[in-house]
Design a protein around this motif. Structure first.
Motif, mmCIF file in Angstrom:
data_model
loop_
_atom_site.group_PDB
_atom_site.id
_atom_site.type_symbol
_atom_site.label_atom_id
_atom_site.label_comp_id
_atom_site.label_asym_id
_atom_site.label_seq_id
_atom_site.Cartn_x
_atom_site.Cartn_y
_atom_site.Cartn_z
ATOM 1 N N SER A 11 -26.736 21.917 34.924
ATOM 2 C CA SER A 11 -27.881 21.025 34.826
ATOM 3 C C SER A 11 -28.461 21.133 33.413
ATOM 4 C CB SER A 11 -28.907 21.421 35.879
ATOM 5 O OG SER A 11 -29.939 20.485 35.961
ATOM 6 N N ALA A 12 -29.494 20.362 33.126
ATOM 7 C CA ALA A 12 -30.087 20.323 31.789
ATOM 8 C C ALA A 12 -30.627 21.690 31.368
ATOM 9 C CB ALA A 12 -31.213 19.295 31.757
ATOM 10 N N VAL A 13 -30.367 22.076 30.144
ATOM 11 C CA VAL A 13 -30.865 23.331 29.585
ATOM 12 C C VAL A 13 -32.309 23.118 29.131
ATOM 13 C CG1 VAL A 13 -30.566 25.057 27.773
ATOM 14 C CG2 VAL A 13 -28.560 24.045 28.875
ATOM 15 N N LEU A 14 -33.206 24.005 29.572
ATOM 16 C CA LEU A 14 -34.631 23.885 29.262
ATOM 17 C C LEU A 14 -35.069 24.756 28.092
ATOM 18 C CD1 LEU A 14 -36.143 23.961 32.854
ATOM 19 C CD2 LEU A 14 -35.681 21.970 31.427
ATOM 20 N N CYS A 15 -34.493 25.950 27.969
ATOM 21 C CA CYS A 15 -34.959 26.872 26.947
ATOM 22 C C CYS A 15 -33.884 27.905 26.641
ATOM 23 C CB CYS A 15 -36.246 27.560 27.395
ATOM 24 S SG CYS A 15 -36.188 28.193 29.071
ATOM 25 N N LEU A 16 -34.056 28.573 25.505
ATOM 26 C CA LEU A 16 -33.118 29.629 25.131
ATOM 27 C C LEU A 16 -33.816 30.661 24.268
ATOM 28 C CD1 LEU A 16 -32.055 29.148 21.928
ATOM 29 C CD2 LEU A 16 -30.995 27.225 23.051
ATOM 30 N N ASP A 17 -33.218 31.835 24.226
ATOM 31 C CA ASP A 17 -33.722 32.953 23.432
ATOM 32 C C ASP A 17 -32.551 33.650 22.749
ATOM 33 O OD1 ASP A 17 -36.533 32.989 24.185
ATOM 34 O OD2 ASP A 17 -35.883 33.723 26.144
ATOM 35 N N TRP A 18 -32.804 34.144 21.534
ATOM 36 C CA TRP A 18 -31.844 34.966 20.806
ATOM 37 C C TRP A 18 -32.245 36.433 20.929
ATOM 38 C CZ3 TRP A 18 -27.390 33.621 18.467
ATOM 39 C CH2 TRP A 18 -27.175 32.280 18.208
ATOM 40 N N SER A 19 -31.258 37.308 20.959
ATOM 41 C CA SER A 19 -31.541 38.741 20.897
ATOM 42 C C SER A 19 -31.951 39.082 19.468
ATOM 43 C CB SER A 19 -30.313 39.556 21.311
ATOM 44 O OG SER A 19 -29.240 39.338 20.416
ATOM 45 N N THR A 20 -32.655 40.203 19.290
ATOM 46 C CA THR A 20 -33.133 40.580 17.957
ATOM 47 C C THR A 20 -31.977 40.823 16.988
ATOM 48 O OG1 THR A 20 -33.334 42.875 18.675
ATOM 49 C CG2 THR A 20 -35.323 41.527 18.742
ATOM 50 N N ASP A 53 -30.984 45.280 29.298
ATOM 51 C CA ASP A 53 -31.797 46.065 28.371
ATOM 52 C C ASP A 53 -31.738 45.561 26.936
ATOM 53 O OD1 ASP A 53 -32.678 47.813 30.395
ATOM 54 O OD2 ASP A 53 -30.794 48.929 30.268
ATOM 55 N N VAL A 54 -31.233 44.366 26.732
ATOM 56 C CA VAL A 54 -31.179 43.783 25.395
ATOM 57 C C VAL A 54 -32.597 43.470 24.929
ATOM 58 C CG1 VAL A 54 -30.452 41.728 24.110
ATOM 59 C CG2 VAL A 54 -28.854 42.829 25.683
ATOM 60 N N GLU A 55 -32.880 43.723 23.665
ATOM 61 C CA GLU A 55 -34.181 43.381 23.095
ATOM 62 C C GLU A 55 -34.118 41.945 22.583
ATOM 63 O OE1 GLU A 55 -37.017 44.841 19.456
ATOM 64 O OE2 GLU A 55 -35.739 46.333 20.436
ATOM 65 N N TRP A 56 -35.050 41.121 23.048
ATOM 66 C CA TRP A 56 -35.038 39.694 22.729
ATOM 67 C C TRP A 56 -36.066 39.371 21.662
ATOM 68 C CZ3 TRP A 56 -30.983 37.143 24.434
ATOM 69 C CH2 TRP A 56 -30.277 37.704 25.497
ATOM 70 N N ASP A 57 -35.696 38.506 20.745
ATOM 71 C CA ASP A 57 -36.574 38.107 19.659
ATOM 72 C C ASP A 57 -37.688 37.185 20.133
ATOM 73 O OD1 ASP A 57 -37.166 38.136 16.811
ATOM 74 O OD2 ASP A 57 -36.654 35.997 16.885
ATOM 75 N N SER A 58 -37.409 36.419 21.177
ATOM 76 C CA SER A 58 -38.405 35.501 21.732
ATOM 77 C C SER A 58 -38.382 35.603 23.249
ATOM 78 C CB SER A 58 -38.107 34.056 21.300
ATOM 79 O OG SER A 58 -36.819 33.670 21.719
ATOM 80 N N CYS A 59 -39.323 34.937 23.870
ATOM 81 C CA CYS A 59 -39.413 34.939 25.329
ATOM 82 C C CYS A 59 -39.729 33.520 25.795
ATOM 83 C CB CYS A 59 -40.485 35.925 25.785
ATOM 84 S SG CYS A 59 -40.609 36.070 27.576
ATOM 85 N N ASN A 60 -38.809 32.615 25.520
ATOM 86 C CA ASN A 60 -38.979 31.224 25.923
ATOM 87 C C ASN A 60 -38.409 30.957 27.314
ATOM 88 O OD1 ASN A 60 -40.144 30.435 23.408
ATOM 89 N ND2 ASN A 60 -38.101 30.560 22.535
ATOM 90 N N CYS A 61 -37.466 31.765 27.737
ATOM 91 C CA CYS A 61 -36.844 31.582 29.049
ATOM 92 C C CYS A 61 -37.815 32.023 30.144
ATOM 93 C CB CYS A 61 -35.541 32.359 29.138
ATOM 94 S SG CYS A 61 -34.225 31.637 28.137
ATOM 95 N N ILE A 62 -38.053 31.141 31.086
ATOM 96 C CA ILE A 62 -39.013 31.405 32.149
ATOM 97 C C ILE A 62 -38.389 32.139 33.327
ATOM 98 C CG2 ILE A 62 -40.544 29.521 31.534
ATOM 99 C CD1 ILE A 62 -39.184 27.863 33.756
ATOM 100 N N LEU A 63 -37.085 32.234 33.319
ATOM 101 C CA LEU A 63 -36.370 32.947 34.377
ATOM 102 C C LEU A 63 -35.568 34.064 33.728
ATOM 103 C CD1 LEU A 63 -35.045 29.790 36.252
ATOM 104 C CD2 LEU A 63 -36.985 31.204 36.903
ATOM 105 N N GLU A 64 -36.148 35.252 33.703
ATOM 106 C CA GLU A 64 -35.475 36.425 33.152
ATOM 107 C C GLU A 64 -36.181 37.672 33.661
ATOM 108 O OE1 GLU A 64 -36.567 38.626 30.613
ATOM 109 O OE2 GLU A 64 -38.257 37.609 29.738
ATOM 110 N N TYR A 65 -35.550 38.809 33.485
ATOM 111 C CA TYR A 65 -36.058 40.059 34.048
ATOM 112 C C TYR A 65 -37.503 40.358 33.668
ATOM 113 C CZ TYR A 65 -31.170 41.131 35.133
ATOM 114 O OH TYR A 65 -29.901 41.089 35.613
ATOM 115 N N GLY A 66 -37.860 40.177 32.405
ATOM 116 C CA GLY A 66 -39.176 40.571 31.909
ATOM 117 C C GLY A 66 -40.338 39.722 32.377
ATOM 118 N N VAL A 67 -40.066 38.587 33.029
ATOM 119 C CA VAL A 67 -41.151 37.710 33.499
ATOM 120 C C VAL A 67 -41.125 37.524 35.017
ATOM 121 C CG1 VAL A 67 -41.261 36.501 31.296
ATOM 122 C CG2 VAL A 67 -39.895 35.539 33.131
#
Length: 152
Positions: A11-20, A53-67
Motif C-alpha cells: 500500500s502507499a508509503v506514508l513515512c520513513l526514517d534513516w538510522s543515524t 536496537d538501531v538508533e534512528w536519526d528521526s522518528c517519523n514512522c508512527i508504527l515502530e517499537y519506540g512509539v
C-alpha cells in the motif's frame, strides 16, 4: 539520479526514517506495515528483530517499537504524526483531536503517560522540534494554523 527502488509495501508509503549511521531505513504504509530496509542493497530486512536496537536519526514512522505506548482505543493509526527530540528524550505526537502530546522517549509501555496540550481546533498534521529542542512546531490541518510551543 535514481539509484533504485525499495519494493515491498502492499500500500502507499506514508513515512520513513534513516538510522543515524545510514545503514538502515524503515518505512510505514497506510495499511499498517512497518518494513526495515538495507539501503545499500535496496532489499527488505526480513528479520525485523535485527533492527530493534538501531538508533534512528528521526522518528517519523508512527508504527515502530519506540512509539508503541502512544496508542489507545481512541487513537487511529493514520491520524497521528510523531517526532522525537534530537536528544531522543521526548516524543511529540499530534493527533486527530487537535492535541499535541509529549511522552518520554521511547514510549513502549501500553498507554504510556503523557502531557497533553490543546491548541488546534482539529487534526494536527505535523509536529517537529526546532534544531536545539527548545521549541516544538505543530501544524494544524483544517484550522490552517502553525503553533510554536516552548519546551520546558
Amino acid at each position: 539520479m535514481k539509484l533504485g527502488k525499495c519494493v515491498g509495501h502492499s500500500s502507499a508509503v506514508l513515512c520513513l526514517d534513516w538510522s543515524t549511521d545510514s545503514q538502515y531505513l524503515r518505512s510505514n504504509s497506510d495499511n499498517f506495515e512497518l518494513i526495515y530496509w538495507n539501503p545499500s542493497t535496496l532489499k527488505q530486512i526480513v528479520n525485523a528483530a535485527m533492527c530493534r536496537d538501531v538508533e534512528w536519526d528521526s522518528c517519523n514512522c508512527i508504527l515502530e517499537y519506540g512509539v508503541a505506548g502512544v496508542w489507545s482505543e481512541t487513537v487511529q493509526a493514520l491520524s497521528v504524526d510523531c517526532t522525537h527530540s534530537s536528544g531522543s528524550r521526548v516524543l511529540a505526537v499530534g493527533d486527530d483531536g487537535g492535541k499535541v502530546k509529549l511522552f518520554s522517549y521511547p514510549a513502549m509501555s501500553l498507554k504510556s503517560l503523557c502531557h497533553s496540550y490543546n491548541g488546534h481546533s482539529n487534526h494536527v498534521s505535523t509536529v517537529r522540534f526546532m534544531h536545539d529542542d527548545s521549541r516544538l512546531i505543530s501544524a494544524g490541518g483544517r484550522d490552517a494554523s502553525v503553533l510554536q510551543w516552548i519546551v520546558i
